[in-house]
Scaffold this motif. Structure first.
Motif, short mmCIF file in Angstrom:
data_model
loop_
_atom_site.label_atom_id
_atom_site.label_comp_id
_atom_site.label_asym_id
_atom_site.label_seq_id
_atom_site.Cartn_x
_atom_site.Cartn_y
_atom_site.Cartn_z
N ASP A 224 0.80 -1.22 0.00
CA ASP A 224 0.00 0.00 0.00
C ASP A 224 0.83 1.27 0.00
O ASP A 224 0.29 2.37 0.09
N LEU A 225 2.16 1.15 -0.07
CA LEU A 225 3.01 2.32 -0.19
C LEU A 225 4.10 2.04 -1.20
O LEU A 225 4.79 1.02 -1.13
N TRP A 226 4.23 2.97 -2.16
CA TRP A 226 5.24 2.84 -3.21
C TRP A 226 5.96 4.18 -3.36
O TRP A 226 5.33 5.21 -3.56
N LEU A 227 7.29 4.15 -3.27
CA LEU A 227 8.10 5.32 -3.59
C LEU A 227 8.26 5.42 -5.10
O LEU A 227 8.61 4.44 -5.75
N VAL A 228 8.00 6.60 -5.64
CA VAL A 228 8.12 6.82 -7.09
C VAL A 228 9.39 7.62 -7.36
O VAL A 228 9.56 8.73 -6.84
N ILE A 229 10.28 7.05 -8.17
CA ILE A 229 11.58 7.66 -8.46
C ILE A 229 11.70 7.90 -9.96
O ILE A 229 11.30 7.07 -10.77
N ARG A 230 12.28 9.02 -10.33
CA ARG A 230 12.55 9.34 -11.73
C ARG A 230 14.00 8.97 -12.07
O ARG A 230 14.93 9.33 -11.35
N GLU A 231 14.19 8.25 -13.15
CA GLU A 231 15.46 7.88 -13.77
C GLU A 231 16.71 8.05 -12.90
O GLU A 231 17.08 7.18 -12.16
N ASN A 232 17.38 9.22 -12.96
CA ASN A 232 18.67 9.41 -12.30
C ASN A 232 18.61 10.38 -11.14
O ASN A 232 19.60 11.04 -10.80
N ASP A 233 17.48 10.51 -10.48
CA ASP A 233 17.33 11.43 -9.36
C ASP A 233 18.30 11.06 -8.22
O ASP A 233 18.35 9.91 -7.79
N THR A 234 19.03 12.05 -7.73
CA THR A 234 19.98 11.81 -6.65
C THR A 234 19.32 11.77 -5.27
O THR A 234 19.85 11.16 -4.35
N VAL A 235 18.19 12.46 -5.11
CA VAL A 235 17.61 12.65 -3.78
C VAL A 235 17.25 11.33 -3.09
O VAL A 235 17.47 11.18 -1.88
N PRO A 236 16.69 10.33 -3.80
CA PRO A 236 16.37 9.06 -3.12
C PRO A 236 17.60 8.33 -2.56
O PRO A 236 17.44 7.38 -1.80
N LEU A 237 18.79 8.77 -2.93
CA LEU A 237 20.01 8.16 -2.41
C LEU A 237 20.52 8.86 -1.15
O LEU A 237 21.57 8.49 -0.62
N LYS A 238 19.78 9.85 -0.68
CA LYS A 238 20.18 10.62 0.49
C LYS A 238 19.21 10.38 1.64
O LYS A 238 18.04 10.07 1.41
N PRO A 239 19.63 10.56 2.90
CA PRO A 239 21.02 10.54 3.36
C PRO A 239 21.64 9.16 3.10
O PRO A 239 20.93 8.16 2.94
N GLY A 240 22.95 9.09 3.10
CA GLY A 240 23.64 7.87 2.72
C GLY A 240 23.47 6.73 3.71
O GLY A 240 23.26 6.93 4.91
N ARG A 241 23.57 5.52 3.21
CA ARG A 241 23.47 4.34 4.06
C ARG A 241 24.62 4.27 5.06
O ARG A 241 24.50 3.67 6.13
N GLU A 242 25.74 4.91 4.71
CA GLU A 242 26.87 4.92 5.64
C GLU A 242 26.56 5.69 6.92
O GLU A 242 27.27 5.55 7.93
N PHE A 243 25.49 6.49 6.90
CA PHE A 243 25.07 7.22 8.09
C PHE A 243 23.95 6.51 8.85
O PHE A 243 23.36 7.06 9.77
N GLY A 244 23.63 5.29 8.42
CA GLY A 244 22.64 4.49 9.14
C GLY A 244 21.24 4.54 8.56
O GLY A 244 20.31 3.98 9.14
N PHE A 245 21.06 5.19 7.40
CA PHE A 245 19.73 5.30 6.79
C PHE A 245 19.46 4.10 5.89
O PHE A 245 20.38 3.53 5.28
#
Length: 318
Positions: A224-245
């Motif tokens: 019932d929840l879907w994140l919608v991402i466009r092609e090469n958008d950088t924002v879904p990659l933030k904050p980085g997984r190296e920070f615990g996200f």
């Protein structure tokens, strides 16, 4: 009666999953799961029928309408210019301001029996709004239900932004639930009555919290929840997984080729721009604004009633 605590928790989850561009969708979900086949490894094509069932195009319209500077809270003059693509959209309550307070609106679409809660993302023209975006420490979740895991941590700035408008949004959504029995609403919770069906479609969202939060979102919402991402958008990659996200599982990936794919595993590289397009097609903050199904999210898609001053558009949020 709607369980207020459950509704508040659900609005918090969906706002964290991004304050920008969080929308309700009707009672139909993508059922495709990740497989080794499809246009990208692990990704599954989403059919036109599924796109229509999910109301992805309508959701893009409502998201675009949330990206204009709003009147102050309590001012009811705002009307939705972009919503001409969904003519029966009713703007019930706009909220926020042109600076530090989260902006958006609660609306209703009779033809879809759909309650809409749309939030704009970071207003990069505002130093105060950008400051919330930059507060990317992981902190305890303040609005979770009593049975939520104690190890859940969320983005500090997004939670603080949600707190600014939560009372107004919660009150308005409850009023709309009472006024439109059986309507789909942008919220969920373990104690909501069965008559309240809830879904979410956040667009271009950053990671909302830690792995415990990602697991909780997946268990709470399922399909019932879907994140919608466009092609090469950088924002879904933030904050980085190296920070615990960590990102929850379900992703709709809208390609520059106008193809729509889906993935269901957390951080699946098949629907993550950094992995698929690490070579000749660079990551792009421009893609954060879309277009999604010919709808650009970050342009001025608002209007006001006759006699009111026209609002100004925000820049692309990041």
């Amino acid at each position: 009666m709607v369980n207020t605590n459950a509704l508040l928790a659900s609005l918090s989850v969906l706002t964290l999953s991004h304050l920008g561009n969080t929308l309700a969708v009707p009672n139909a979900a993508v059922t495709a799961k990740s497989t080794a086949s499809g246009s990208a490894a692990g990704a599954t094509p989403v059919s036109e029928e599924r796109i229509a069932e999910l109301k992805l195009r309508e959701a893009a319209v409502w998201t675009a309408a949330s990206t204009c500077i709003r009147p102050p809270i309590g001012n009811d003059t705002f009307s939705c210019g972009a919503c001409s693509a969904v003519p029966d959209t009713q703007i019930v309550k706009p909220f926020g301001d042109s600076d530090a307070t989260l902006e958006g609106f609660v609306g209703y679409s009779p033809s879809n029996n759909l309650i809409i809660v749309a939030h704009e993302g970071t207003n990069t023209t505002s130093a105060l709004s950008s400051a919330y975006n930059d507060r990317s420490n992981l902190v305890p979740w303040l609005y979770g239900p009593a049975d939520a895991p104690l190890d859940i941590l969320v983005h500090d700035g997004y939670q603080a932004s949600f707190a600014q408008t939560k009372d107004l949004v919660l009150q308005t959504v409850k009023q709309q639930v009472d006024a439109h029995p059986g309507a789909v609403v942008l919220a969920t919770g373990t104690q909501l009555p069965q008559s309240v069906v809830v879904k979410g479609l956040p667009f271009a969202s950053p990671r909302p919290g830690n792995a415990a939060m990602a697991d909780y979102i997946d268990s709470l919402f399922g399909d019932d929840l879907w994140l919608v991402i466009r092609e090469n958008d950088t924002v879904p990659l933030k904050p980085g997984r190296e920070f615990g996200f960590q990102r929850p599982g379900n992703v709709i990936w809208y390609r520059a080729t106008n193809e729509t794919l889906s993935c269901t595993e957390q951080e699946d590289p098949a629907c993550k721009p950094a992995f698929v397009n690490a070579g000749p097609a660079p990551l792009s903050n421009t893609d954060h604004c879309g277009p999604y199904y010919d709808i650009t999210l970050c342009s001025g898609n608002c209007a006001v009633k006759p006699g009111e001053a026209a609002p100004k558009a925000t820049t692309c949020s990041a």
